[in-house]
Design a protein around this motif. Structure first.
Motif, PDB file in Angstrom:
ATOM      1  N   LEU A 328       0.870  -1.158   0.030  1.00 24.97           N
ATOM      2  CA  LEU A 328       0.025  -0.149  -0.053  1.00 24.97           C
ATOM      3  C   LEU A 328       0.734   1.228   0.086  1.00 24.97           C
ATOM      4  N   THR A 329       0.503   2.068  -0.919  1.00 20.37           N
ATOM      5  CA  THR A 329       1.398   3.400  -1.097  1.00 20.37           C
ATOM      6  C   THR A 329       0.413   4.481  -0.804  1.00 20.37           C
ATOM      7  N   LEU A 330       0.615   5.602   0.041  1.00 20.99           N
ATOM      8  CA  LEU A 330      -0.245   6.680   0.373  1.00 20.99           C
ATOM      9  C   LEU A 330       0.709   7.822   0.135  1.00 20.99           C
ATOM     10  N   SER A 331       0.282   8.991  -0.871  1.00 22.98           N
ATOM     11  CA  SER A 331       0.930  10.219  -1.083  1.00 22.98           C
ATOM     12  C   SER A 331       0.011  11.261  -0.457  1.00 22.98           C
ATOM     13  N   PHE A 332       0.733  12.226   0.512  1.00 23.39           N
ATOM     14  CA  PHE A 332      -0.044  13.450   1.080  1.00 23.39           C
ATOM     15  C   PHE A 332       0.620  14.588   0.442  1.00 23.39           C
ATOM     16  N   ALA A 333      -0.133  15.210   0.020  1.00 23.37           N
ATOM     17  CA  ALA A 333       0.345  16.608  -0.721  1.00 23.37           C
ATOM     18  C   ALA A 333      -0.650  17.829  -0.712  1.00 23.37           C
ATOM     19  N   THR A 334      -0.011  18.902  -0.352  1.00 22.98           N
ATOM     20  CA  THR A 334      -0.672  20.283  -0.613  1.00 22.98           C
ATOM     21  C   THR A 334      -0.471  20.478  -2.251  1.00 22.98           C
ATOM     22  N   LEU A 335      -1.528  19.848  -3.001  1.00 23.67           N
ATOM     23  CA  LEU A 335      -1.049  19.817  -4.532  1.00 23.67           C
ATOM     24  C   LEU A 335      -1.803  20.999  -5.156  1.00 23.67           C
ATOM     25  N   THR A 336      -2.925  21.268  -5.187  1.00 21.51           N
ATOM     26  CA  THR A 336      -3.777  21.839  -6.147  1.00 21.51           C
ATOM     27  C   THR A 336      -4.883  22.838  -5.403  1.00 21.51           C
ATOM     28  N   GLY A 337      -4.844  23.925  -6.052  1.00 17.34           N
ATOM     29  CA  GLY A 337      -6.121  24.918  -5.735  1.00 17.34           C
ATOM     30  C   GLY A 337      -7.382  24.339  -6.019  1.00 17.34           C
ATOM     31  N   ALA A 338      -7.329  23.592  -7.225  1.00 19.46           N
ATOM     32  CA  ALA A 338      -8.662  23.041  -7.604  1.00 19.46           C
ATOM     33  C   ALA A 338      -9.432  22.238  -6.701  1.00 19.46           C
ATOM     34  N   ALA A 339      -8.544  21.413  -5.770  1.00 23.14           N
ATOM     35  CA  ALA A 339      -9.244  20.712  -4.823  1.00 23.14           C
ATOM     36  C   ALA A 339      -9.984  21.639  -3.817  1.00 23.14           C
ATOM     37  N   ARG A 340      -9.424  22.772  -3.648  1.00 28.21           N
ATOM     38  CA  ARG A 340     -10.062  23.921  -2.492  1.00 28.21           C
ATOM     39  C   ARG A 340     -11.339  24.168  -3.238  1.00 28.21           C
ATOM     40  N   VAL A 341     -11.227  24.643  -4.543  1.00 32.07           N
ATOM     41  CA  VAL A 341     -12.428  25.204  -5.067  1.00 32.07           C
ATOM     42  C   VAL A 341     -13.601  23.978  -5.056  1.00 32.07           C
ATOM     43  N   LEU A 423      -3.843  11.930  -1.419  1.00 28.69           N
ATOM     44  CA  LEU A 423      -4.676  12.738  -0.618  1.00 28.69           C
ATOM     45  C   LEU A 423      -4.163  14.196  -1.029  1.00 28.69           C
ATOM     46  N   ASP A 424      -5.183  14.781  -1.563  1.00 37.19           N
ATOM     47  CA  ASP A 424      -4.704  16.347  -1.991  1.00 37.19           C
ATOM     48  C   ASP A 424      -5.099  17.164  -0.940  1.00 37.19           C
ATOM     49  N   ILE A 425      -4.196  17.321   0.212  1.00 35.88           N
ATOM     50  CA  ILE A 425      -4.688  18.045   1.393  1.00 35.88           C
ATOM     51  C   ILE A 425      -4.513  19.619   1.191  1.00 35.88           C
ATOM     52  N   TYR A 426      -4.979  20.543   2.091  1.00 39.92           N
ATOM     53  CA  TYR A 426      -4.907  21.739   2.043  1.00 39.92           C
ATOM     54  C   TYR A 426      -3.690  22.121   3.281  1.00 39.92           C
ATOM     55  N   GLY A 427      -4.062  21.662   4.430  1.00 40.62           N
ATOM     56  CA  GLY A 427      -2.673  21.791   5.535  1.00 40.62           C
ATOM     57  C   GLY A 427      -3.126  23.176   6.285  1.00 40.62           C
TER      58      GLY A 427
END
Length: 457
Positions: A328-341, A423-427
């Motif tokens: 199992l692999t999980l990535s956590f990243a504050t990646l995109t503004g699109a996720a917040r929109v 996971l495309d988090i905001y943090g």
């Protein structure tokens, strides 16, 4: 600061949780005092009970209705509403989870005091009966670590300092750690990590931590962009102001590691942590719009925006993770503004092709109050990340489905990494709320912690 419960003591005062409209517990000996104070049990109400000697004998805490978020009420009480001192739960209405109440209290104690030097102590709670105090403290300690890392400005939390935090944590939990830094990244074939971070004063690096030698293999990958100017496609000031939080994925992963180790959940698991730690800076040797970079996997990437750098550093790290074929692999990243929109700051999207894994994570997220929402790896959008002159485009034009296309980009590099969850988090907490002061916040770690026993079984 480390979150801790108060020791059981005769000096602790009783706290009586009261549902809206319910009778005041007889044991509170409150008489007509709550009515005179206007206490009705509505969410967040506090009524201090006098002891007849000018002091406080106890307190009533309004829980609101049965469907209200009771944990937030205890976070509020722990944060500002109750006077300092030790408290114990005198009673808890049926249907409320004492574990979540206890965790809420500890989370409500969080303060970031590194630069202001304010006293961090407040009202303390005696751990409720039946609650595993050490486990709840470990979960809160992981969240505190995440918040502290995100809140620390890049002047004190660059790649050098993030590496040191990882080393300190590895020593704390007795894990091994290795770090590949600077030009050694090229020799070790991490070209995207090097390209993104080479213009900064502090050299780019890949942090690799391991714990455990048997059981299923769990790999956590955290985006560690310690500051993001946007590179040559420079961000405007309004967008750059929060970019100390662009290492929120790495901060969340390190907090989750502390939770896993502290709760015993890491036992029987081969845990690996990969953090590409860089600063996306501007200098004469910065990577440029239009550059075509060759990744560790051999896929070429056309750089159509240097501000879409997070997926580049994650690409090399995910390729490296896949080389050991984890379960199992999980990535956590504050990646995109699109996720917040799409979902706002409170509900990060996550992506997973395995229905059983996704269902377990979604259920755990709701159960522990760490919300996540599943989004699709929508295959028809794959064509959006395929430019004309390279295998992949790091920033498709048009602006639509930005979080999905970023996830699809990452999935290309996670092939062979077992079941993959992104996971495309905001943090970040934009405004203060109970248990969540304005500033850095962990997202997804507690949900993953709760889901792992089922996901890895």
């Amino acid at each position: 600061m480390r979150p801790q419960f108060a020791p059981a003591s005769n000096d602790a005062k009783p706290l009586w949780p009261v549902l809206k409209g319910a009778a005041i517990p007889a044991g509170a000996n409150a008489g007509d005092w709550p009515t005179a104070c206007g206490f009705s049990g509505k969410s967040g109400d506090i009524c201090l009970l006098p002891d007849g000697k000018g002091g406080v004998a106890g307190a009533l805490l309004g829980l609101g209705g049965p469907t209200d978020h009771a944990r937030e009420r205890f976070q509020f009480a722990a944060g500002k509403a109750l006077p300092r001192g030790d408290w114990y739960l005198a009673d808890l209405p049926a249907g409320f989870d004492p574990d979540q109440i206890a965790l809420g209290w500890l989370l409500g104690q969080y303060r970031f005091t590194r630069y202001k030097g304010e006293a961090a102590d407040g009202p303390r709670l005696v751990c409720p009966e039946g609650v595993d105090a050490a486990r709840i403290e470990a979960i809160a300690a992981g969240e505190f670590l995440t918040r502290d890392l995100i809140n620390t400005p890049a002047s004190d939390m660059g790649p050098d300092q993030l590496e040191q935090v990882a080393r300190d944590l590895a020593q704390e939990i007795v894990a091994s750690i290795s770090v590949t830094t600077g030009e050694a990244l090229l020799a070790a074939n991490f070209p995207l990590i090097h390209a993104v971070g080479r213009a900064a004063e502090q050299a780019p690096r890949l942090i690799d931590m391991r714990l455990g030698d048997h059981g299923p293999m769990l790999t956590l990958v955290g985006k560690g962009v310690c500051f993001d100017t946007g590179g040559l496609d420079i961000k405007p000031p309004s967008s750059m102001g929060l970019m100390k939080k662009d290492m929120g994925g790495a901060a969340t992963v390190l907090g989750l590691v502390r939770m896993l180790a502290g709760t015993g959940a890491a036992q029987g698991v081969r845990l690996r942590v990969l953090i590409p730690a860089v600063e996306n800076s501007i200098a004469g040797n910065a990577f440029r719009p239009g550059d075509v970079l060759t990744s560790r996997k051999g896929l070429t990437v056309e750089v159509n925006n240097t501000d879409a750098e997070g997926r580049l550093v994650l690409a090399d790290a995910l390729t490296f993770a896949a080389e050991e074929s984890p379960d199992l692999t999980l990535s956590f990243a504050t990646l995109t503004g699109a996720a917040r929109v799409a979902l706002g700051p409170d509900v990060p999207p996550f992506y997973c092709d395995d229905d059983a894994t996704a269902t377990a994570i979604q259920a755990a997220a709701m159960a522990v109050g760490d919300p996540l929402w599943r989004m699709p790896f929508w295959a028809p959008y794959d064509k959006l990340i395929e430019p004309q002159i390279a295998d992949l485009d790091n920033a498709p034009s048009g602006g639509m489905a930005g979080s999905i296309t970023a996830a699809l980009f990452l999935r290309r590099f996670a092939e062979g990494a077992g079941r993959y969850v992104h996971l495309d988090i905001y943090g970040w907490q934009p405004s203060a709320a109970p248990g969540r002061p304005k500033g850095g916040v962990g997202q997804g770690a507690r949900a993953v912690l709760a889901a792992l026993p089922q996901v890895l079984s």
